[in-house]
Structures are given as structure tokens and as C-alpha cells.
Design a protein around this motif. Structure first.
Motif, PDB file in Angstrom:
ATOM      1  N   GLU A  76       0.823  -1.203   0.000  1.00 47.86           N
ATOM      2  CA  GLU A  76       0.000   0.000   0.000  1.00 47.86           C
ATOM      3  C   GLU A  76       0.863   1.261   0.000  1.00 47.86           C
ATOM      4  OE1 GLU A  76      -3.079   0.183   2.909  1.00 47.86           O
ATOM      5  OE2 GLU A  76      -3.694  -1.904   2.603  1.00 47.86           O
ATOM      6  N   LYS A  77       0.319   2.300  -0.590  1.00 49.71           N
ATOM      7  CA  LYS A  77       1.003   3.587  -0.623  1.00 49.71           C
ATOM      8  C   LYS A  77       1.248   4.094   0.790  1.00 49.71           C
ATOM      9  CE  LYS A  77      -1.224   4.951  -4.964  1.00 49.71           C
ATOM     10  NZ  LYS A  77      -2.213   5.860  -5.583  1.00 49.71           N
ATOM     11  N   SER A  78       2.385   4.762   0.974  1.00 47.92           N
ATOM     12  CA  SER A  78       2.700   5.418   2.231  1.00 47.92           C
ATOM     13  C   SER A  78       3.526   6.649   1.894  1.00 47.92           C
ATOM     14  CB  SER A  78       3.457   4.460   3.160  1.00 47.92           C
ATOM     15  OG  SER A  78       3.611   5.033   4.448  1.00 47.92           O
ATOM     16  N   SER A  79       4.149   7.240   2.892  1.00 49.09           N
ATOM     17  CA  SER A  79       4.985   8.407   2.646  1.00 49.09           C
ATOM     18  C   SER A  79       6.220   8.331   3.532  1.00 49.09           C
ATOM     19  CB  SER A  79       4.219   9.704   2.937  1.00 49.09           C
ATOM     20  OG  SER A  79       3.790   9.745   4.284  1.00 49.09           O
ATOM     21  N   GLY A  80       7.301   8.914   3.052  1.00 59.24           N
ATOM     22  CA  GLY A  80       8.535   8.885   3.811  1.00 59.24           C
ATOM     23  C   GLY A  80       8.996   7.471   4.075  1.00 59.24           C
ATOM     24  N   THR A  81       9.179   7.154   5.346  1.00 60.39           N
ATOM     25  CA  THR A  81       9.569   5.798   5.733  1.00 60.39           C
ATOM     26  C   THR A  81       8.545   5.171   6.678  1.00 60.39           C
ATOM     27  OG1 THR A  81      10.928   6.679   7.545  1.00 60.39           O
ATOM     28  CG2 THR A  81      12.028   6.270   5.431  1.00 60.39           C
ATOM     29  N   THR A  82       7.306   5.602   6.559  1.00 62.58           N
ATOM     30  CA  THR A  82       6.239   5.023   7.380  1.00 62.58           C
ATOM     31  C   THR A  82       5.850   3.654   6.840  1.00 62.58           C
ATOM     32  OG1 THR A  82       5.379   7.235   7.865  1.00 62.58           O
ATOM     33  CG2 THR A  82       3.904   5.352   8.251  1.00 62.58           C
ATOM     34  N   PRO A  83       5.981   2.587   7.638  1.00 62.12           N
ATOM     35  CA  PRO A  83       5.646   1.241   7.137  1.00 62.12           C
ATOM     36  C   PRO A  83       4.200   1.167   6.647  1.00 62.12           C
ATOM     37  CG  PRO A  83       6.827   1.107   9.225  1.00 62.12           C
ATOM     38  CD  PRO A  83       6.464   2.563   9.031  1.00 62.12           C
ATOM     39  N   SER A  84       3.943   0.213   5.750  1.00 59.49           N
ATOM     40  CA  SER A  84       2.585   0.030   5.228  1.00 59.49           C
ATOM     41  C   SER A  84       2.311  -1.443   4.999  1.00 59.49           C
ATOM     42  CB  SER A  84       2.389   0.818   3.930  1.00 59.49           C
ATOM     43  OG  SER A  84       3.192   0.285   2.889  1.00 59.49           O
ATOM     44  N   ALA A  85       1.051  -1.749   4.751  1.00 58.43           N
ATOM     45  CA  ALA A  85       0.618  -3.140   4.619  1.00 58.43           C
ATOM     46  C   ALA A  85       1.063  -3.743   3.293  1.00 58.43           C
ATOM     47  CB  ALA A  85      -0.897  -3.227   4.749  1.00 58.43           C
TER      48      ALA A  85
END
Length: 473
Positions: free
Chosen positions: A454-463
Motif C-alpha cells: 500500500e502507498k505510504s509516505s517517507g519511511t512510514t511502514p505500510s501493509a
């Protein structure tokens, strides 16, 4: 440079009815279709960072990030805390069992993908990871793990310690793009690039169930390539894949990338031409489309940019041609590929690779037909991305192109692959971009699976997910 021009190219959006088409499918064969059957979550918080416009868990060129073998499906990824993980599930099941294999991602580089392969001769799972023009990390399972998944527990004890060699075979200190491929006789081969972008060589290693052997390099980086703008004397061959067909022939489409930017007009990328080679002796000898030997693995004669008969679709470096896109073989062993670039109708000079491909990039289906000639069809679906599209064929030889963001377009064999249309628009996925296809599953149970993040931003983990589609039975 000698070039062979394609004899036929279909117009974008052209549609031919099956009754009028000259395809190879029987009239009774169904056309393409997809029915979404479910989505499972591998990791609710997988590592996320963007480099080279991609994600380390979802680079389409990794072979294989997702695979199916003897009723189980396997996936590999890095967790938010950078641990390398292997998961498995009963094919079509909803629950994944996971194992950490004792390695952590060393650099935030999206090329440091994890790739899997199975050596059928002894039932082992093999992994390479963390390699971009550097060393690599290798892990293999105990023998028989893949042959008896229901009877053998899925635990870290089933895997050996991470190593910096293939059981003592060092290969190269500048190793990139591992691709495992199972041979028709049950061995396992590892394709890789030695050296660096713009000045590298393709090579092969082989595992026979007891040991690894370095077979050597088979493509060359030397020779002079000249465009209308200038010349280059160094390059590397980027493979769209390396695959055996059901008759035992090894196929590979490729593009060249030049080291010297003087060959292009302005600010794009130096990729040029789509080429094709094959091998009938397990990758020891390479031939062009006409059957002429153009390279010997481990020998002095390497496949070179100056060899005749390699190019099946000529294109200069001014159109932001993608490297390492996709290929597949049909039921008759004929090769198919997806390539993508900015067509000339949008201008004869791209100046920004990402921006121009996102605005005007198009994908093309290139294939060898039953008469032995090459055909090329533009797929009438804008890329809307700089990234890669993946290709599979179903049991009826219908073609499916999985675009960035998980969009699926397809064309029927009966139409001669001229009736491309969108079957799934990616709604609800929220996918970042490229997806990782399970190239092995479609032949085993007629399903299309792909892994996406899934889309995220920066270095924020995502599914990180795997979604499944049923294809025509």
C-alpha cells in the motif's frame, strides 16, 4: 549494428473479432477473464522507503518474490525492523506462516530485493538478498522441505545460516539482479549481473543437488554502439527475464544500457533496442533468432552489442525504454514480452525519464507468432507511471498485462492479441506501483496472484498483501 525490424505492428486500441482474427486458439477456447477471489495480508507494517522510484518489497524484476510449489505458496519480504522473512500458506488459504531467516536489510536501496528458487532435485528452497553492485547474502533450506510442506514444520531451524557465498562459490564482489530458474532436469540456475549499470555482464551459476558451479559470464560489455547523437564503448544487457519453455528451450528478451550519455538527446536514459536470444543446452550456448551462435557461457565469445541478428524491435535511446520488464512463453513454447517506452507521436526526445513515462508512456506486447515472425501490439492503456508492467499467459494462451497499481488488461489468443482491454482497474488496492507476480502459479491451478504494498509516505511502514484472481478454467 545489424537490426531486424518487426514485420507487423497493430494500431493502439484496434479490436478484431475472433471470427475475423488469425489467432492460434481454437474457436471454443474462452477469452481472458479475471474474478477476484480474495486478498490476504502478509505484513500489516512492512518496511517502506522509495528509492529508484520503487520499493524493496515490490520490484517487478525480482524472480521470484512470490512462487507456488506442490500445493503451497511462498512469499518473501522485509519487515519494518528490516528482518528478511519467508512466508508460506496452503494454496488459496487465508493464513500465512512466517519465518525469519537470520538476515537484516543492510541498506535502504530498493534493488536489495529477496529472490527465491526451488531445486527440485533435492526439494530445497533457496534465497538471495541484499545485493546491488555489491556482495550478496544466500540462505537455503534443508533438503525435502519443499516436497513435504504438510509434514515438515515451518521453523527457522529448517534454514541454514546466511552466507556471503553460494556454499563457498564466491561469484563476484559486484552482484545484482538475482533470478532463479528451475531447469527441466530438476537443477536450479541463478542468473545475475556482474559489475555495474552501464558496464556489466550477465552470468549463470548452477546447483545440481550437491554443489554450486559458477558457469561464467555470457554477455559482454565491450564494443561500440553509435546513435545519431554520439557513441558509447561500454554497456550492460538488462534481461526481461530468463525462462524455460515446456520443450526445454531457455528464452531471454533484453535491452542494452549504454554507459555514455552522449548517445541520447537529452536527460532521458540510455536504454535502447529490444533483443532476443535463446539456448537449447541449458544456457551454455546462446543463439540469435536465426539460430546463429552469438555467445558461449564461460567462453571468450560473449553476446555483444555488435552481434548481428539480436534486435527484434529497434528503438534509439531517446524514448525512455524500460529495462527488465517482463516475458512469458506460451503453450507452444513461443516467446512473448512486454516492453514500454514513450512513442514517437509524443515527441522524438524524452528529457525526464520519470515525468515523460508517467505522462506519455505506453506498453507493447511483442511476440513470435506461429509463422515465426515477430509481431508487436500497442496496449491501449496509459502507464500513468514510470514503472514496469508484468505479463502472464493462461492455459488458453490469453495474455494478461498487470500494470502499475495492480491494473489488469488482457487480450485473447483468438484475436491475435489485438483486443486488449482493462479487466480490473486496481480499485480498492491503494497499491504503490509495481507488483510482484507469481509466475509459477497460473500453470498449477489457473490463478493469477500478485503481491503489492500500500502507498505510504517517507519511511512510514505500510501493509503488504497478496491478492488472487481466478482465470478461465
Amino acid at each position: 549494428m545489424h537490426r531486424r525490424t518487426l514485420l507487423a505492428a497493430a494500431l493502439a486500441g484496434a479490436v478484431v473479432t475472433p471470427a475475423l482474427a488469425s489467432g492460434t486458439a481454437r474457436a471454443a477456447d474462452p477469452g481472458p477473464s479475471v474474478t477476484r477471489t480474495g486478498t490476504t495480508t502478509l505484513d500489516g507494517q512492512a518496511i517502506f522507503f522509495v528509492s529508484y522510484d520503487g520499493l524493496v518489497n515490490n520490484n517487478a524484476f525480482q524472480k521470484n518474490g512470490l512462487l507456488t510449489y506442490k500445493g503451497y505458496q511462498y512469499a518473501v519480504w522485509y519487515t519494518a525492523d528490516r528482518n528478511a522473512v519467508v512466508g508460506r500458506r496452503v494454496l488459496g488459504g487465508s493464513t500465512w506462516s512466517t519465518v525469519k531467516v537470520g538476515h537484516t536489510l543492510k541498506a535502504s536501496d530498493s534493488h536489495n530485493v529477496i529472490s527465491m528458487g526451488v531445486s527440485e532435485v533435492d526439494g530445497r528452497l533457496h534465497l538471495t538478498m541484499d545485493s546491488h553492485s555489491d556482495g550478496f547474502t544466500y540462505v537455503k533450506s534443508v533438503a525435502g522441505l519443499m516436497d513435504d510442506p504438510a509434514g515438515l514444520s515451518w521453523t527457522a531451524s529448517r534454514f541454514g545460516a546466511p552466507r556471503a557465498t553460494l556454499d563457498g562459490v564466491a561469484l563476484t564482489s559486484q552482484f545484482t539482479y538475482p533470478q532463479f530458474v528451475s531447469t527441466p532436469d530438476g537443477r536450479l540456475q541463478l542468473s545475475y549481473r556482474a559489475a555495474v549499470s552501464g558496464n556489466g555482464r550477465n552470468a549463470l551459476a548452477e546447483y545440481d543437488g550437491t554443489k554450486w558451479t559458477d558457469l561464467g559470464e555470457w554477455s559482454g560489455s565491450t564494443g561500440t554502439y553509435t546513435s545519431e547523437h554520439g557513441s558509447s564503448t561500454a554497456r550492460n544487457m538488462y534481461l526481461h527475464g530468463i525462462d524455460y519453455d515446456r520443450n526445454g528451450r531457455l528464452h531471454s528478451f533484453f535491452t542494452w544500457r549504454e554507459q555514455n550519455g552522449a548517445v541520447m538527446c537529452d536527460g532521458g536514459i540510455t536504454n535502447h533496442d529490444t533483443g532476443y536470444v535463446y539456448s537449447d543446452d541449458r544456457g551454455r550456448t546462446w543463439r540469435n533468432d536465426a539460430g546463429t551462435v552469438v555467445g558461449v557461457t564461460g567462453g571468450s565469445d560473449k553476446v555483444s552489442v555488435t552481434d548481428a541478428g539480436l534486435v527484434i524491435d529497434p528503438l534509439d535511446p531517446d524514448h525512455s525504454l524500460m529495462n527488465q520488464e517482463s516475458q512469458f512463453t506460451d503453450s507452444a513454447g513461443r516467446p512473448h514480452a512486454i516492453i514500454s517506452y514513450v512513442p514517437g507521436r509524443f515527441g522524438q526526445c524524452t528529457t525526464n525519464y520519470v515525468a515523460d513515462r508517467t505522462a506519455n508512456g505506453r506498453a507493447f506486447h511483442v511476440r513470435k507468432n506461429a509463422s515465426g515472425t515477430w509481431q508487436k501490439t500497442e496496449i491501449p492503456v496509459p502507464l500513468n507511471s514510470s514503472q514496469r508492467t508484468k505479463l502472464i499467459l493462461d492455459r488458453y494462451d490469453n495474455a494478461y498485462a498487470v500494470f502499475p497499481f495492480g491494473r489488469i488488461a488482457a487480450a485473447s489468443a483468438a484475436s491475435g492479441y489485438t483486443d486488449w482491454r482493462i479487466l480490473f482497474d486496481g480499485s480498492g488496492l491503494n497499491a504503490f506501483g509495481e507488483v510482484v507476480i507469481d509466475e509459477t502459479r497460473v500453470a498449477q491451478d489457473g490463478a493469477l496472484s500478485f503481491m503489492y504494498q500500500e502507498k505510504s509516505s517517507g519511511t512510514t511502514p505500510s501493509a503488504l498483501h497478496v491478492t488472487d484472481f481466478r482465470l478461465p478454467a
